[in-house]
Scaffold this active site. Structure first.
Site, PDB file in Angstrom:
ATOM      1  N   LYS A  22       0.827  -1.208   0.000  1.00  0.00           N
ATOM      2  CA  LYS A  22       0.000   0.000   0.000  1.00  0.00           C
ATOM      3  C   LYS A  22       0.862   1.259   0.000  1.00  0.00           C
ATOM      4  CE  LYS A  22      -3.691  -0.526   2.207  1.00  0.00           C
ATOM      5  NZ  LYS A  22      -4.569  -0.822   3.370  1.00  0.00           N
ATOM      6  N   ARG A  91      -3.551   2.973   8.490  1.00  0.00           N
ATOM      7  CA  ARG A  91      -3.915   1.745   7.768  1.00  0.00           C
ATOM      8  C   ARG A  91      -2.717   0.822   7.642  1.00  0.00           C
ATOM      9  NH1 ARG A  91      -6.753   3.371   2.266  1.00  0.00           N
ATOM     10  NH2 ARG A  91      -7.866   1.419   2.574  1.00  0.00           N
ATOM     11  N   GLY A 100      -8.420  -7.218   4.487  1.00  0.00           N
ATOM     12  CA  GLY A 100      -9.274  -7.417   5.645  1.00  0.00           C
ATOM     13  C   GLY A 100      -8.642  -8.144   6.806  1.00  0.00           C
ATOM     14  N   MET A 102      -5.815  -7.253   8.574  1.00  0.00           N
ATOM     15  CA  MET A 102      -5.214  -6.401   9.602  1.00  0.00           C
ATOM     16  C   MET A 102      -6.032  -5.120   9.760  1.00  0.00           C
ATOM     17  SD  MET A 102      -1.177  -7.103   8.931  1.00  0.00           S
ATOM     18  CE  MET A 102      -1.306  -6.720   7.185  1.00  0.00           C
ATOM     19  N   ARG A 335      -3.314  -1.275  -6.512  1.00  0.00           N
ATOM     20  CA  ARG A 335      -2.476  -2.474  -6.448  1.00  0.00           C
ATOM     21  C   ARG A 335      -2.821  -3.341  -7.645  1.00  0.00           C
ATOM     22  NH1 ARG A 335      -5.595  -4.473  -1.063  1.00  0.00           N
ATOM     23  NH2 ARG A 335      -7.640  -4.803  -1.983  1.00  0.00           N
ATOM     24  N   HIS A 451      -0.858 -41.829   2.226  1.00  0.00           N
ATOM     25  CA  HIS A 451      -1.040 -42.747   1.096  1.00  0.00           C
ATOM     26  C   HIS A 451      -2.205 -42.309   0.217  1.00  0.00           C
ATOM     27  CE1 HIS A 451      -2.949 -46.327  -0.764  1.00  0.00           C
ATOM     28  NE2 HIS A 451      -1.696 -46.609  -1.082  1.00  0.00           N
ATOM     29  N   ARG A 582       6.820 -47.027 -10.065  1.00  0.00           N
ATOM     30  CA  ARG A 582       6.898 -47.774  -8.804  1.00  0.00           C
ATOM     31  C   ARG A 582       6.486 -49.221  -9.049  1.00  0.00           C
ATOM     32  NH1 ARG A 582       3.729 -43.254  -7.905  1.00  0.00           N
ATOM     33  NH2 ARG A 582       4.553 -41.620  -6.557  1.00  0.00           N
ATOM     34  N   ARG A 637      11.843 -47.903 -10.813  1.00  0.00           N
ATOM     35  CA  ARG A 637      12.423 -48.069  -9.473  1.00  0.00           C
ATOM     36  C   ARG A 637      12.210 -49.509  -9.011  1.00  0.00           C
ATOM     37  NH1 ARG A 637       9.991 -44.646  -4.599  1.00  0.00           N
ATOM     38  NH2 ARG A 637       8.365 -46.242  -4.714  1.00  0.00           N
ATOM     39  N   GLU A 770      17.972 -40.279  -1.435  1.00  0.00           N
ATOM     40  CA  GLU A 770      16.907 -40.008  -0.474  1.00  0.00           C
ATOM     41  C   GLU A 770      17.390 -40.128   0.965  1.00  0.00           C
ATOM     42  OE1 GLU A 770      13.824 -42.899  -1.396  1.00  0.00           O
ATOM     43  OE2 GLU A 770      15.339 -44.217  -2.238  1.00  0.00           O
ATOM     44  N   SER A 789      18.269 -39.566  -9.078  1.00  0.00           N
ATOM     45  CA  SER A 789      16.914 -39.052  -8.941  1.00  0.00           C
ATOM     46  C   SER A 789      16.688 -38.795  -7.461  1.00  0.00           C
ATOM     47  CB  SER A 789      15.884 -40.055  -9.462  1.00  0.00           C
ATOM     48  OG  SER A 789      14.582 -39.530  -9.328  1.00  0.00           O
ATOM     49  N   GLY A 791      14.756 -38.458  -4.320  1.00  0.00           N
ATOM     50  CA  GLY A 791      13.473 -38.843  -3.732  1.00  0.00           C
ATOM     51  C   GLY A 791      13.199 -37.936  -2.550  1.00  0.00           C
ATOM     52  N   THR A 792      12.600 -36.799  -2.807  1.00  0.00           N
ATOM     53  CA  THR A 792      12.517 -35.762  -1.775  1.00  0.00           C
ATOM     54  C   THR A 792      11.517 -36.086  -0.676  1.00  0.00           C
ATOM     55  OG1 THR A 792      11.032 -34.534  -3.254  1.00  0.00           O
ATOM     56  CG2 THR A 792      13.359 -33.889  -3.226  1.00  0.00           C
ATOM     57  N   ASN A 793      10.587 -37.029  -0.904  1.00  0.00           N
ATOM     58  CA  ASN A 793       9.713 -37.435   0.200  1.00  0.00           C
ATOM     59  C   ASN A 793      10.546 -38.063   1.318  1.00  0.00           C
ATOM     60  OD1 ASN A 793       7.635 -36.665  -1.465  1.00  0.00           O
ATOM     61  ND2 ASN A 793       6.966 -38.727  -1.953  1.00  0.00           N
ATOM     62  N   ASP A 794      11.337 -39.074   0.956  1.00  0.00           N
ATOM     63  CA  ASP A 794      12.167 -39.737   1.963  1.00  0.00           C
ATOM     64  C   ASP A 794      13.314 -38.843   2.423  1.00  0.00           C
ATOM     65  OD1 ASP A 794      11.242 -42.297   2.809  1.00  0.00           O
ATOM     66  OD2 ASP A 794      11.551 -43.028   0.778  1.00  0.00           O
ATOM     67  N   CYS A 857      11.925 -37.000  -8.199  1.00  0.00           N
ATOM     68  CA  CYS A 857      10.698 -37.772  -8.431  1.00  0.00           C
ATOM     69  C   CYS A 857       9.784 -37.809  -7.216  1.00  0.00           C
ATOM     70  CB  CYS A 857      11.031 -39.196  -8.878  1.00  0.00           C
ATOM     71  SG  CYS A 857      11.915 -40.169  -7.640  1.00  0.00           S
ATOM     72  N   TYR A 877      15.387 -32.632 -14.834  1.00  0.00           N
ATOM     73  CA  TYR A 877      13.959 -32.886 -14.991  1.00  0.00           C
ATOM     74  C   TYR A 877      13.278 -32.954 -13.635  1.00  0.00           C
ATOM     75  CZ  TYR A 877      14.711 -37.798 -13.673  1.00  0.00           C
ATOM     76  OH  TYR A 877      15.035 -38.953 -12.997  1.00  0.00           O
TER      77      TYR A 877
END
Length: 902
Positions: A22, A91, A100, A102, A335, A451, A582, A637, A770, A789, A791-794, A857, A877
């Site tokens: 603002k 303001r 809305g 703050m 804005r 899952h 998988r 895999r 991973e 590759s 494995g960003t989950n693990d 992946c 990738y």
């Protein structure tokens, strides 16, 4: 010394970090010579200091005084003076728009004396007392934390007693009476009178705006919009201009284009004799800007000219607030306007055609989240809906169907032609068949990486998880809603919204998306599915922008797909290969018994017999996928999950056998053998136990079976004249020696299959990164690996020490509330922790093998924010679920454009 206060004449639109959105835009409009009331901005630095120390910086008072006096000199008025007083608004204004969330206080400077001076100067007693009652009401609620009902109720009672239709009917005497009542409310609720000192009013209002940064509603909004918790808000002090001075005054909000559709034109709302909050509050019906043209042609023409000037200057749809005071137009805010997903694409394409932005800029003006909103089926927004409960929005879409509570019911009812929603306490791999049959999935437990959520996203199934208000009783065939006591039974119709997390009772009409038709079948099909010109325009805009994004991106986009159907769908959506196939899903259902036979085998011959039965089945799996993805890479895999997922649950098995014993029934030799295997393979923390490469080394022949099936499927496809491009990926590598053993095994199998078939087989063998150790020793692992590759989950699980199956439901809400993180690290990559390991792994791996191919992946491969990070660290990738491929394509293009500019 830090400078905490800037005049509107000192800033510009590029100073949002310091002045907030603002303040930066008020400064920019001032620089453009637009009619902006004089004022100044207190910086976000001051807010952060206040939040850290609990008090305003020592020098702030002095700087505010200097700027206030400059405004007083410019206006020829003094704040709160008894005659012709200067009044100001206080303001909020953070870097990112938080409408809305703050606080705002108008009419600062009015007191028992200055209200008389304002009445005399304006010649309008009613206006002055209306402004005073507004100040006490807003100040009491936002600064003194008094319940707003204590102010709104007296207004309602007065209007009801006198038969008024609304606030405009109230007389000067009515307003004086309300002021007296409001002052009594302040004294009663705080023990102190309403402050009469104008500077005290302003200082208290400034602190209230700072405090409002940490209100529950602001924190929740930031979490939803992914706004950082530590940036703070600026405070804008602006000379008051009055839209409530009579019929020649008013206030309004306008847009340079329709924010709902993106269409060009003059759009907005206007209220005669009102102040700004009246428009937002909806206290009475607004007029259109066309009505303003009839009421005040001069101000209307000036406003339209300013709208055009601002849109040209910002080169985007602008959202503008304005006030007219006795025929004089004032600009209070502008804005870049929020807009619907459809409007975002239409406006971006229009601005290219109008030569206001480039094609590359058009790509950056839309987001993957907006594209997502256009792809999935949606409930008819105009339909009547009865909400049952809410959960987490895990996979977008709209699903309507009968409640079913297990696989058998789902398959049975689907085969009978019914649409079903699978409702479970939580899902596990055994529920895959039911999830395939269902149009939507609803669970009472779990988070966005549970899952149910992961598999549903992969299949494009609508999914809502973590609906903790639901009690699912499969045996009784019921779903109870704890908060209302209402019960639903198997066969009852419900509807779930995977975009909002809402759950509805009964049937809710669903409308299809022509944009999805375009994505999967091409532009002509999308246009043919469009019911009107506006939709055709939208489809064409999406095509133009997505095509440009594809031409600019560095990252290839692959898909996570485990069967030929998903592979074909991924290809339709533009996937350039499969980054994660998988294999564990291939062992479920009827084949589960064969894996159980492997586990229970007492001899090598028994185990080999089970392998021999599995090999042709696996070969068929891979052959179908290679055919569907002909000419494009398929990263397979090797089996990853722990063995317990292929055996009965220990507790359930123990209860079953105990009951048989209690009934005097004989426990069979097979049951004893299974129980022994269940106990032997039971682990306290199986995700960190015997799985991945460890399983392949523990059970000789398990990986060989899969590698041979891949090699033979490759040969079969080559003999058909196809161009299969399989890659073998080894999971959970922590040591280079693990990879060496598997690679040697693979090399021997390739040689055997080559000799037997006469087809040369030499397939890439790579690994997943991973584990933190794998990232930190990547230069060694790269010597034996053809690709990485991530494995960003693990990797997230092992870096944080989180169990992703448990933590989201158990304590993540408390972590969000405490500001430990603003979004789940399983949803968007933790750049400073997990991301640092990804970068380290890439750099170390390529130090040993410069051309090493690196991708990702995990679930983060389809997350827009994460994709921008992956582009910046030089991955080749990303791989995501088929339905996320278009989003990943767009975000990869946006990332390339943004990172190239940076």
């Amino acid at each position: 010394m830090t400078k905490y206060v800037y005049s509107f004449t000192e800033g510009n639109k590029d100073m949002k970090d310091l002045l907030g959105g603002k303040g930066a835009n008020l400064a920019e409009m001032t620089n453009l010579g637009l009619p902006v009331p004089p004022g100044f901005t207190i910086t976000t630095d001051a807010c952060r200091s206040y939040l850290n120390l609990g008090a305003t910086p020592e020098s702030l008072d002095v700087e505010v005084t200097a700027q206030l006096r400059a405004v007083e000199q410019q206006m020829g008025k003094t704040l709160g003076a008894a005659e012709d007083p200067l009044l100001v608004s206080v303001r909020s204004g953070a870097k990112f728009s938080m409408p809305g969330m703050m606080e705002t206080v108008l009419n600062i400077g009015l007191n028992d004396e200055s209200v008389e001076g304002l009445a005399a100067k304006s010649g309008n007693d009613r206006f002055a007392w209306d402004s005073y009652r507004r100040l006490i009401q807003m100040f009491g609620k936002t600064v003194l934390d008094i319940d707003g009902e204590h102010f709104s109720k007296p207004i309602e009672e007065l209007q009801h007693a006198k038969g008024y239709a609304g606030d405009l009917d109230m007389t000067t005497e009515d307003l004086k009476e309300l002021v007296a009542q409001f002052k009594d409310v302040v004294l009663r609720d705080t023990g102190k009178p309403f402050p009469q000192d104008p500077r005290e009013q302003m200082d208290l209002a400034i602190e209230a705006v700072f405090r409002s940064w940490n209100t529950d509603r602001a924190a929740i909004y930031r979490r939803r919009e992914r706004i950082p918790n530590d940036i703070g808000t600026a405070v804008n002090i602006c000379t008051m201009v009055f839209g409530n001075m009579g019929d020649k005054s008013g206030t309004g909000v306008c847009f340079t284009r329709d924010p709902s559709t993106g269409h060009s034109g003059v759009y907005g709302d206007y209220l005669v004799n009102a102040q700004g909050e009246d428009v937002v509050a909806g206290i009475r019906n607004t007029l259109s800007l066309a009505d303003l043209e009839k009421l005040d042609k001069k101000c209307y023409d000036e406003l339209v000219g300013i709208m055009h000037k601002l849109e040209t200057h910002y080169r985007d749809l602008c959202d503008i607030e304005f006030t007219i005071e006795e025929g004089k137009l004032w600009m209070l805010q502008t804005r870049v306007g929020k807009r619907t997903a459809g409007a975002a694409f239409r406006v971006a394409a229009q601005l290219v055609d109008e030569r206001l932005i480039t094609q590359d800029e058009a790509v950056t003006r839309v987001t993957g989240d907006q594209l997502t909103a256009l792809l999935f089926p949606q409930f008819d927004k105009d339909a009547d809906k009865t909400i049952i409960s809410r959960g987490m929005a895990a996979s977008p879409g709209a699903a309507v169907g009968e409640i079913v509570l297990n696989n058998e019911q789902a398959i049975e009812r689907t085969n009978a032609g019914a649409s079903v929603v699978l409702v479970r306490r939580e899902t596990n791999p055994d529920d895959l068949a039911g999830m395939v049959a269902a149009t939507g999935v609803l669970t009472a437990r779990g988070g966005k990486t549970s899952h149910a959520a992961v598999v549903a996203r992969g299949m494009g199934r609508c999914c809502v998880v973590g609906a903790e208000d639901l009690v699912v009783d499969e045996a009784a065939g019921t779903v109870d809603v704890k908060s209302t006591g209402k019960q639903f039974k198997r066969g009852d119709i419900i509807a779930i919204d995977g975009t909002t997390g809402e759950i509805f009772e009964g049937n809710v009409p669903v409308v299809d998306s022509p944009v999805m038709t375009y994505i999967s079948h091409g532009l002509e099909a999308g246009l043919a599915a469009s019911p009107d010109d506006a939709t055709k325009e939208l489809v064409e805009a999406v095509d133009r922008i997505l095509t440009r994004a594809d031409s600019k991106r560095h990252l290839l986009v692959r898909a996570n797909a485990d069967n030929p159907e998903d592979a074909r769908r991924a290809r339709e959506f533009g996937a350039q290969g499969i980054g994660l196939c998988r294999t564990e899903h291939m062992f479920l259902g009827d084949r589960r018994q064969l894996i159980e036979n492997v586990i229970l085998a007492d001899t090598e011959d028994e185990r080999q017999e089970a392998f021999d039965a599995l090999t042709p089945l696996q070969k068929g799996d891979f052959e179908g996928i290679f055919e569907a993805m002909d000419g494009r890479p398929v990263t397979v895999r090797l089996i990853d999950p722990p063995l317990h997922e292929f055996l009965p649950d220990l507790t359930e098995m123990s209860i079953k056998l105990a009951l048989k014993t209690e009934r005097g029934e004989e426990i069979t030799a097979h049951e004893k053998k299974v129980m022994a295997a269940v106990r032997a393979n039971h682990e306290q923390n199986p995700m960190l136990g015997l799985r991945g490469v460890r399983l392949g080394l523990k059970i000789p022949g398990l990986f060989s079976l899969q590698i041979r099936a891949i090699a033979e499927a490759y040969v079969a496809c080559k003999q058909k004249g196809l161009d299969p491009q399989p890659e073998i990926m080894v999971p959970l590598i922590g040591s280079v020696r693990e990879l060496q053993i598997v690679r040697d095994e693979a090399t021997e199998i390739f040689k055997e299959v080559s000799e037997a078939s006469g087809v040369e087989v030499d397939l890439p063998v790579g690994n997943m990164i991973e584990l933190p150790r794998a990232a930190m020793t990547a230069e060694d692992i790269a010597e034996e690996s053809d690709f990485f590759s991530f494995g960003t989950n693990d990797l997230t699980q092992t870096t944080w020490g989180f169990s992703r199956d448990d933590v989201e439901a158990s304590f993540f809400n408390e972590y969000f509330d405490a500001g430990v993180f603003g979004i789940s690290p399983f949803e968007t990559i933790d750049i400073h922790g997990v991301g640092a390991l990804v970068k380290e792994g890439v750099d170390r791996g390529r130090s040993a093998k410069p051309e090493l191919h690196c991708g990702v992946c995990g679930e983060h491969g389809g997350d827009p924010t994460s994709i921008h990070f992956f582009d910046s660290v030089g991955l080749d990738y990303v791989s995501c679920s088929p339905f996320r491929v278009p989003i990943a394509r767009l975000e990869a293009g946006r990332a390339a454009i943004s990172n190239d500019v940076a």
